[in-house]
Write an enzyme that holds these catalytic residues in place. Structure first.
Site, PDB file in Angstrom:
ATOM      1  N   PRO A  21      78.517  -6.629  32.101  1.00  0.00           N
ATOM      2  CA  PRO A  21      77.435  -6.225  31.197  1.00  0.00           C
ATOM      3  C   PRO A  21      77.396  -4.704  31.081  1.00  0.00           C
ATOM      4  CG  PRO A  21      76.564  -6.490  33.393  1.00  0.00           C
ATOM      5  CD  PRO A  21      78.054  -6.748  33.499  1.00  0.00           C
ATOM      6  N   ALA A  33      69.801  -5.294  29.862  1.00  0.00           N
ATOM      7  CA  ALA A  33      71.178  -5.735  30.123  1.00  0.00           C
ATOM      8  C   ALA A  33      71.443  -7.076  29.471  1.00  0.00           C
ATOM      9  CB  ALA A  33      71.422  -5.828  31.621  1.00  0.00           C
ATOM     10  N   ASN A  34      72.702  -7.448  29.417  1.00  0.00           N
ATOM     11  CA  ASN A  34      73.102  -8.784  28.998  1.00  0.00           C
ATOM     12  C   ASN A  34      73.447  -9.593  30.237  1.00  0.00           C
ATOM     13  OD1 ASN A  34      73.107  -7.735  26.380  1.00  0.00           O
ATOM     14  ND2 ASN A  34      74.938  -8.871  25.837  1.00  0.00           N
ATOM     15  N   ARG A  35      73.371 -10.902  30.127  1.00  0.00           N
ATOM     16  CA  ARG A  35      73.883 -11.773  31.176  1.00  0.00           C
ATOM     17  C   ARG A  35      75.397 -11.763  31.117  1.00  0.00           C
ATOM     18  NH1 ARG A  35      69.838 -14.971  33.196  1.00  0.00           N
ATOM     19  NH2 ARG A  35      68.358 -15.443  31.563  1.00  0.00           N
ATOM     20  N   SER A  36      76.038 -11.400  32.201  1.00  0.00           N
ATOM     21  CA  SER A  36      77.497 -11.487  32.264  1.00  0.00           C
ATOM     22  C   SER A  36      77.924 -11.405  33.704  1.00  0.00           C
ATOM     23  CB  SER A  36      78.141 -10.332  31.483  1.00  0.00           C
ATOM     24  OG  SER A  36      79.530 -10.288  31.742  1.00  0.00           O
TER      25      SER A  36
END
Ligand code: CTP
Ligand code: CA
Length: 226
Positions: A21, A33-36
């Site tokens: 992310p 943030a993004n989920r990654s």
């Protein structure tokens, strides 16, 4: 005489991979943030090393070991990611597996925002640079092969086709990340390769096996493997 080139077809080639992310600061203690998990990107880096490539991994914060043999470049924000990616060009293959936050807070606070006194804070957002599109449409130093990912929760193939056109890349690796797919954070993945040649759908496989097969496919596409 066993030729090193045949099982290490990317020897002498440079592969750049973005992964994980990005974290976009709101203030010194908070971020968007993004989920990654970074798993697919890290598996790709490992596969690139295994095929002999000089492998650059530009990664946001994840909880994964650095793939042995890869050159790890840690970043937090999309702006930092773009800067490092551009500094690594030219490369033979560029793979954009990162889950880049689409927006950042226009002006991050330099002190922690405190609760209470002024009602709810209002976050003014600004759009982040599109790293994949910037590299795919670069007038100079465009990599031979530019690969994007499309994590979708619906209309996977149609969205991937639209992204292929919009981004100017050579290939989109699309997958379904809806909650019931188990892909997010999991160890398995089912991908569709979307390019000008059409759509190729692969069976569900371990992310490491997806990575191995993808990297061989990419090597073939640049003519490094027949
Ligand atoms: N990407 C990128 N930089 C961004 C946003 C996305 O490099 N600022 C890359 C991702 O790494 C991925 C591809 O673009 O390879 C597609 O990302 P995705 O989020 O699916 O596409 P977007 O264009 O951001 O569209 P949306 O999120 O609205 O679906
Ligand atoms: Ca996005």
């Amino acid at each position: 005489l066993a030729s090193g080139a045949s099982n290490r077809p990317l020897t002498g080639r440079k592969v750049l991979i973005t992964a994980g992310p990005t974290h976009e600061p709101i203030d010194p203690v908070r971020y968007i943030a993004n989920r990654s998990s970074g798993k697919q990107g890290y598996a790709l880096a490992q596969a690139a090393v295994a095929l002999g490539a000089e492998t650059i991994l530009v990664s946001g914060p994840v909880n994964l070991p650095i793939p042995p043999g890869a050159q790890m470049m840690p970043i937090e924000t999309a702006a930092e990611m773009l800067k490092l990616v551009e500094a690594e060009l030219p490369v033979d293959i560029a793979i954009f597996a990162a889950a880049v936050a689409d927006w950042r807070v226009a002006t991050a606070a330099d002190q922690k925002i405190k609760k209470g006194t002024n009602g709810l804070p209002e976050l003014k957002l600004a759009e982040n640079p599109d790293i994949l599109k910037t590299v795919a449409t670069a007038k100079s130093k465009r990599p031979k092969l530019v690969v994007g990912f499309a994590a979708e929760t619906q209309n996977v193939i149609d969205n991937a086709k639209a992204k292929l056109a919009k981004k100017g890349c050579d290939l989109i690796v699309a997958n379904d990340v809806s909650a019931d797919s188990g892909v997010m954070g999991g160890n398995r993945n089912r991908v569709h390769l979307v390019s000008a040649d059409g759509v190729e759908s692969w069976p569900e496989l371990d992310k490491s096996e997806v990575a191995r097969r993808l990297m061989e496919d990419f090597a073939r596409r640049i003519g490094a493997l027949t």
